[in-house]
Structures are given as C-alpha cells and as structure tokens.
Design a protein around this motif. Structure first.
Motif, PDB file in Angstrom:
ATOM      1  N   ARG A  41       0.857  -1.190   0.000  1.00 43.34           N
ATOM      2  CA  ARG A  41       0.000   0.000   0.000  1.00 43.34           C
ATOM      3  C   ARG A  41       0.885   1.229   0.000  1.00 43.34           C
ATOM      4  NH1 ARG A  41      -2.273  -1.096   5.651  1.00 43.34           N
ATOM      5  NH2 ARG A  41      -0.045  -1.411   5.840  1.00 43.34           N
ATOM      6  N   ALA A  96       0.195   4.222   0.528  1.00 47.67           N
ATOM      7  CA  ALA A  96      -0.080   5.135   1.634  1.00 47.67           C
ATOM      8  C   ALA A  96       0.527   4.644   2.950  1.00 47.67           C
ATOM      9  CB  ALA A  96      -1.584   5.321   1.787  1.00 47.67           C
ATOM     10  N   HIS A  97       0.873   3.362   2.985  1.00 45.79           N
ATOM     11  CA  HIS A  97       1.426   2.790   4.224  1.00 45.79           C
ATOM     12  C   HIS A  97       2.759   2.100   3.931  1.00 45.79           C
ATOM     13  CE1 HIS A  97      -2.327   3.546   6.420  1.00 45.79           C
ATOM     14  NE2 HIS A  97      -2.915   3.212   5.295  1.00 45.79           N
ATOM     15  N   TRP A  98       3.528   2.703   3.035  1.00 46.46           N
ATOM     16  CA  TRP A  98       4.729   2.016   2.558  1.00 46.46           C
ATOM     17  C   TRP A  98       5.728   1.731   3.669  1.00 46.46           C
ATOM     18  CZ3 TRP A  98       9.626   4.004   3.042  1.00 46.46           C
ATOM     19  CH2 TRP A  98       9.723   5.363   3.361  1.00 46.46           C
ATOM     20  N   ARG A  99       5.804   2.636   4.647  1.00 39.23           N
ATOM     21  CA  ARG A  99       6.814   2.429   5.686  1.00 39.23           C
ATOM     22  C   ARG A  99       6.499   1.170   6.501  1.00 39.23           C
ATOM     23  NH1 ARG A  99      10.645   5.700   7.090  1.00 39.23           N
ATOM     24  NH2 ARG A  99       9.683   7.524   6.168  1.00 39.23           N
ATOM     25  N   GLU A 100       5.226   0.990   6.842  1.00 42.27           N
ATOM     26  CA  GLU A 100       4.838  -0.222   7.576  1.00 42.27           C
ATOM     27  C   GLU A 100       5.046  -1.464   6.706  1.00 42.27           C
ATOM     28  OE1 GLU A 100       3.193   2.717   7.428  1.00 42.27           O
ATOM     29  OE2 GLU A 100       1.418   2.652   8.702  1.00 42.27           O
ATOM     30  N   ASP A 101       4.647  -1.354   5.423  1.00 44.90           N
ATOM     31  CA  ASP A 101       4.776  -2.513   4.533  1.00 44.90           C
ATOM     32  C   ASP A 101       6.246  -2.876   4.316  1.00 44.90           C
ATOM     33  OD1 ASP A 101       2.059  -2.568   4.389  1.00 44.90           O
ATOM     34  OD2 ASP A 101       1.930  -1.595   2.430  1.00 44.90           O
TER      35      ASP A 101
END
Ligand SMILES: Cc1cc2nc3c(=O)[nH]c(=O)nc-3n(C[C@H](O)[C@H](O)[C@H](O)COP(=O)(O)O)c2cc1C
Length: 220
Positions: A66, A68-73
C-alpha cells in the motif's frame, strides 16, 4: 499518489542514497536482502516499486503493498524498523521525483529483481515509469547501475537488451545463486545474489563466505 520522500529536509543535503528499483519479476526476497545489506552498511536507500511489482510482492510474501502505508509494509518486508533518513520512497509514476534528475545526488542504482520488460525498457531508454527513468539517468550520469534480471529461459531480444546494457556500462547480474558455499537454507541462496550486488557497488557485507581457493588446487 504524491511522492513521499525524502521527508527529512534537514538531512537531505548530506544524503546520498542508492536508488533501489523493484520491478515485477519474481524475486522479492532478493530486493529485501539488497536493501537490508545497504542499510546494514549505513547506506541510505531511495525506493521505487513498479506498478507490476505489487503483484509479485503480493504473490511471494502475501503482503498487499500500500503506497499510503509504505513504511509499515517495507518494515514487514525487511523485518526491521526504518527511519526516514534510511529509506525514502518515490511513486512509480512520479517523474518529478529526485532520482528522475541527474542533479539528484544518488550514488547509483540497483534494479532487483529486473523483469525482462524493465530490461528492455532500460536498454531502449523508454523511461515508461520512474524506475526506468531513474535507470536511464543513472546511466547517463555514468553512475553504477546493476540490473538483476530474473527470467528463464531468455529470449533473443532479452539477451540483446542485456548486451546493450553491458555495452552502456551497466552491470547485468542475473539472479543466479551458486552452491559452492554449501547453502542449506533458502536465505543463503538469496544472500549470495544480494552479496554479489553489494560487491559490484563496493558496499561491504558479510552475506556469504568468500571462496579462498581449495588447498592443493594451486599445485595441480
Ligand atoms: C507472479 C508474477 C511473477 C512474474 N515473474 C516474472 C519474472 O520472473 N520475470 C519477468 O521478466 N517477468 C515476470 N512477470 C511479468 C512482469 O510482471 C510483467 O512483464 C510486467 O509488465 C513487468 O513490469 P515492470 O517491469 O514495469 O515491473 C511476473 C508476473 C507475475 C504476476
């Protein structure tokens, strides 16, 4: 999506990242190992994930990438927390991104894994997305470019594109693990390829045990 990196403006001037392009070939673990190796060596990374790579990442890891959530991914993919100074990400369609320009202070670029489509696009200078544009910029600036092609068998056109890249100064580094170091786990095969990438770009690592010659071989 709007581009989201680099987000830390104060460290931007000193930051000289390696651009890592993940295209839609099989081999997400190779990408993770290269990024981890760069980070372990204290290098900064600018990441470009092609549109098609989301499919391969999903198929190979179960991770629905995702933007929008690249850091978590990415943290899940790498198995580590990441800071904004360590890793920045640019959207695949963002031609205003830093790596799209030769004046951006990138050290070079690794495309890992590289699809045959990416190999063709880079060889022909298509710049159809930010990954291909960044590779083109890397070559025009005569910076190190490593293209880790992953396909087998290979067509005549892919072989010709690989030759074109080699002649243009890029290093074509197929995702071909070796077995002479006695691997017993898949990660060792992955790390062998990642280590060869880091060797090419001159980044220190301990991802595999180096061949030092077999005793007696010199006497034969
Ligand atoms: C699960 C999956 C695995 C794929 N593996 C490869 C591969 O190993 N090598 C390759 O060249 N293309 C592979 N492809 C096809 C590429 O994703 C496709 O050619 C795509 O257009 C590449 O686009 P990109 O270079 O912009 O990422 C694969 C596709 C999927 C869905």
């Amino acid at each position: 999506m709007q581009h989201s990196g680099p987000v830390n403006a104060s460290s931007e001037a000193a930051r000289q990242p390696w651009v890592v392009g993940i295209s839609g070939a099989s081999g997400t673990p190779y990408a993770a190992a290269v990024i981890n190796g760069l980070l372990d060596a204290g290098e900064a990374v600018d990441l470009v994930v092609s549109k098609s790579a989301r499919l391969t990442i999903l198929d190979e890891t179960g991770l629905a990438w995702r933007d929008a959530h690249w850091r978590e991914d990415l943290a899940v993919l790498l198995g580590r927390d990441i800071s904004s100074a360590d890793v920045a990400i640019w959207a695949h369609g963002d031609f205003a991104a830093g790596p799209s320009s030769g004046s951006y202070p990138a050290k070079g670029m690794v495309v890992v894994p590289a699809s045959t489509a990416a190999v063709a696009g880079i060889a022909m200078g298509l710049s159809k997305d930010l990954l291909q544009r960044s590779a083109d910029v890397t070559m025009k600036e005569r910076r190190p470019l490593v293209v880790c092609v992953r396909e087998t068998p290979l067509t005549t056109s892919t072989l010709e594109h690989m030759l074109t890249l080699d002649r243009a100064g890029a290093v074509v580094l197929p995702c071909n693990p070796a077995f002479y170091h006695g691997p017993t786990q898949m990660q060792q095969l992955v790390d062998f390829v990642a280590g060869k990438v880091l060797d090419v770009v001159g980044v220190t690592h301990d991802l595999f045990t180096r061949w030092e010659g077999r005793l007696g071989a010199a006497r034969a």
